[in-house]
Design a protein around this motif. Structure first.
Motif, PDB file in Angstrom:
ATOM      1  N   LEU A   1      -8.058   0.435 -15.115  1.00  0.00           N
ATOM      2  CA  LEU A   1      -6.679   0.900 -15.118  1.00  0.00           C
ATOM      3  C   LEU A   1      -6.382   1.626 -16.421  1.00  0.00           C
ATOM      4  CD1 LEU A   1      -4.978  -2.330 -13.714  1.00  0.00           C
ATOM      5  CD2 LEU A   1      -5.762  -0.320 -12.436  1.00  0.00           C
ATOM      6  N   GLY A   2      -5.945   2.887 -16.297  1.00  0.00           N
ATOM      7  CA  GLY A   2      -5.651   3.713 -17.456  1.00  0.00           C
ATOM      8  C   GLY A   2      -6.682   4.807 -17.618  1.00  0.00           C
TER       9      GLY A   2
ATOM     10  N   ILE B   1     -11.313   4.809 -11.459  1.00  0.00           N
ATOM     11  CA  ILE B   1     -10.367   4.961 -12.564  1.00  0.00           C
ATOM     12  C   ILE B   1      -8.991   5.262 -11.963  1.00  0.00           C
ATOM     13  CG2 ILE B   1      -9.780   6.221 -14.670  1.00  0.00           C
ATOM     14  CD1 ILE B   1     -12.777   7.025 -14.818  1.00  0.00           C
ATOM     15  N   ALA B   2      -8.050   4.350 -12.159  1.00  0.00           N
ATOM     16  CA  ALA B   2      -6.693   4.523 -11.647  1.00  0.00           C
ATOM     17  C   ALA B   2      -5.744   4.776 -12.813  1.00  0.00           C
ATOM     18  CB  ALA B   2      -6.253   3.283 -10.862  1.00  0.00           C
TER      19      ALA B   2
ATOM     20  N   PHE C   1      -2.253   4.667  -9.584  1.00  0.00           N
ATOM     21  CA  PHE C   1      -2.185   3.213  -9.677  1.00  0.00           C
ATOM     22  C   PHE C   1      -1.977   2.545  -8.319  1.00  0.00           C
ATOM     23  CE2 PHE C   1      -0.679   3.413 -14.320  1.00  0.00           C
ATOM     24  CZ  PHE C   1      -1.905   2.993 -14.804  1.00  0.00           C
ATOM     25  N   GLU C   2      -1.179   3.177  -7.458  1.00  0.00           N
ATOM     26  CA  GLU C   2      -0.781   2.517  -6.218  1.00  0.00           C
ATOM     27  C   GLU C   2      -1.850   2.584  -5.135  1.00  0.00           C
ATOM     28  OE1 GLU C   2       0.889   4.882  -7.756  1.00  0.00           O
ATOM     29  OE2 GLU C   2       2.811   4.036  -8.421  1.00  0.00           O
ATOM     30  N   GLN C   3      -2.865   3.428  -5.302  1.00  0.00           N
ATOM     31  CA  GLN C   3      -3.787   3.686  -4.198  1.00  0.00           C
ATOM     32  C   GLN C   3      -4.796   2.574  -3.914  1.00  0.00           C
ATOM     33  OE1 GLN C   3      -4.247   8.060  -5.583  1.00  0.00           O
ATOM     34  NE2 GLN C   3      -5.145   7.990  -3.537  1.00  0.00           N
ATOM     35  N   PRO C   4      -5.424   1.961  -4.907  1.00  0.00           N
ATOM     36  CA  PRO C   4      -6.423   0.922  -4.569  1.00  0.00           C
ATOM     37  C   PRO C   4      -5.783  -0.193  -3.755  1.00  0.00           C
ATOM     38  CG  PRO C   4      -6.572   1.526  -6.884  1.00  0.00           C
ATOM     39  CD  PRO C   4      -5.317   2.150  -6.360  1.00  0.00           C
TER      40      PRO C   4
ATOM     41  N   ASN D   1      -3.370  -6.500  -3.600  1.00  0.00           N
ATOM     42  CA  ASN D   1      -4.574  -6.521  -2.766  1.00  0.00           C
ATOM     43  C   ASN D   1      -5.858  -6.251  -3.538  1.00  0.00           C
ATOM     44  OD1 ASN D   1      -2.980  -7.049  -0.532  1.00  0.00           O
ATOM     45  ND2 ASN D   1      -2.843  -4.904   0.085  1.00  0.00           N
ATOM     46  N   VAL D   2      -5.732  -5.778  -4.784  1.00  0.00           N
ATOM     47  CA  VAL D   2      -6.953  -5.547  -5.580  1.00  0.00           C
ATOM     48  C   VAL D   2      -7.543  -6.860  -6.072  1.00  0.00           C
ATOM     49  CG1 VAL D   2      -6.197  -3.245  -6.271  1.00  0.00           C
ATOM     50  CG2 VAL D   2      -5.695  -5.196  -7.767  1.00  0.00           C
ATOM     51  N   ILE D   3      -6.783  -7.938  -5.988  1.00  0.00           N
ATOM     52  CA  ILE D   3      -7.245  -9.259  -6.434  1.00  0.00           C
ATOM     53  C   ILE D   3      -7.789 -10.033  -5.242  1.00  0.00           C
ATOM     54  CG2 ILE D   3      -6.609 -11.426  -7.548  1.00  0.00           C
ATOM     55  CD1 ILE D   3      -6.316  -9.145  -9.448  1.00  0.00           C
TER      56      ILE D   3
END
Length: 274
Positions: free
Chosen positions: A127-128, A150-151, A179-182, A207-209
């Protein structure tokens, strides 16, 4: 006999743990050195660096906001500094050449190793897309993860990093997104944003977790960072902050300067207990 001089340069700098870390390294290894903190004027970083070496200084660590200026100032850059586009370590060789290195990525990967995190074949979300992230992408890719996404809030910045590091991918699937896509679980999530410092969160989906997700926040805090607490609340298996990365990147700088690698575990433990 006078001790060799080293320092960390930044603005501001009073909060820096680097003098404490390198003092512990020196005591542990028996190296005769003095390590201080220098707050450089925002408009004269170059003068601060040249003045330090003119006084006989041996090496500098560089922190915000001067890492890119340190890179520009150097006569020569190591391969990892060249890729990172920033430098956190400066020193002069026997000929007086000012050399820029970057030990941040090494510090991150080494600390992940310390925690037993497997990078090979892992699905990684970073992230970043700022300087902190740029400095760690190549060392992560060198461990051959299955994918690295890379988000970033500004998609173009993430896409620029993908383009830059595609030659280093070596079979790793390299992607950029907002950021919102994954929207699926990752094996490892690395928060390279500074949002935790303000108590904020990057707007990523829960949902990434997954149940096996490991989360690493490059920021560090006496308490659980905001991002790590968010991940724990959503069922992450393990969370780690960036204190170990800080110590590991310092140990790599120490090795470059002194030719000795200090033991990091007791230093990390001591800092946790300070």
């Amino acid at each position: 006999m006078n001790n060799d001089l080293y320092a960390v340069v930044g603005h501001p700098i009073s909060h820096s743990k680097s003098p404490r870390i390198h003092s512990l390294f020196a005591s542990q290894t028996g190296e005769a050195l003095e390590y201080t903190a220098i707050q450089a004027p925002l408009d004269d970083f170059a003068g601060t660096v040249h003045g330090f070496f003119a006084r006989g200084g041996k090496g500098l660590n560089i922190t915000v906001p001067f890492k890119e200026q340190a890179w520009d100032l150097a006569d020569r850059r190591t391969d990892r500094a060249a890729k990172a586009g920033a430098s956190n370590t400066l020193y002069r060789d026997a000929d007086g050449t000012l050399i820029a290195d970057n030990t941040d990525g090494h510090g991150l990967v080494q600390d992940l190793d310390n925690h037993g995190v497997t990078l090979a074949n892992a699905r990684i979300l970073v992230l970043g897309a700022g300087g902190a992230v740029r400095g760690v992408i190549a060392p992560l890719l060198a461990r051959h993860p299955a994918s690295l996404t890379i988000a970033n809030r500004t998609l173009a910045k993430a896409e620029a990093l993908v383009q830059l590091f595609t030659p280093d991918a070596q079979g790793t699937e390299l992607n950029a997104c907002g950021f919102e896509q994954p929207d699926r679980p990752f094996d490892l999530i690395i928060n390279g944003t500074s949002a935790s410092l303000q108590g904020d969160l990057p707007p990523v989906s829960a949902n990434v977790i997954g149940a096996d997700t490991v989360v690493y926040d490059m920021m560090y805090s006496l308490q659980t960072t905001t991002f790590n607490q968010w991940a724990l609340d959503r069922g992450a298996r393990h969370v780690f902050d960036g204190l170990g990365m800080l110590v590991e990147q310092a140990a790599e700088s120490f090795r470059i300067w002194r030719g000795v690698r200090p033991e990091t575990a007791p230093v990390i433990e001591e800092l946790r207990n300070d």
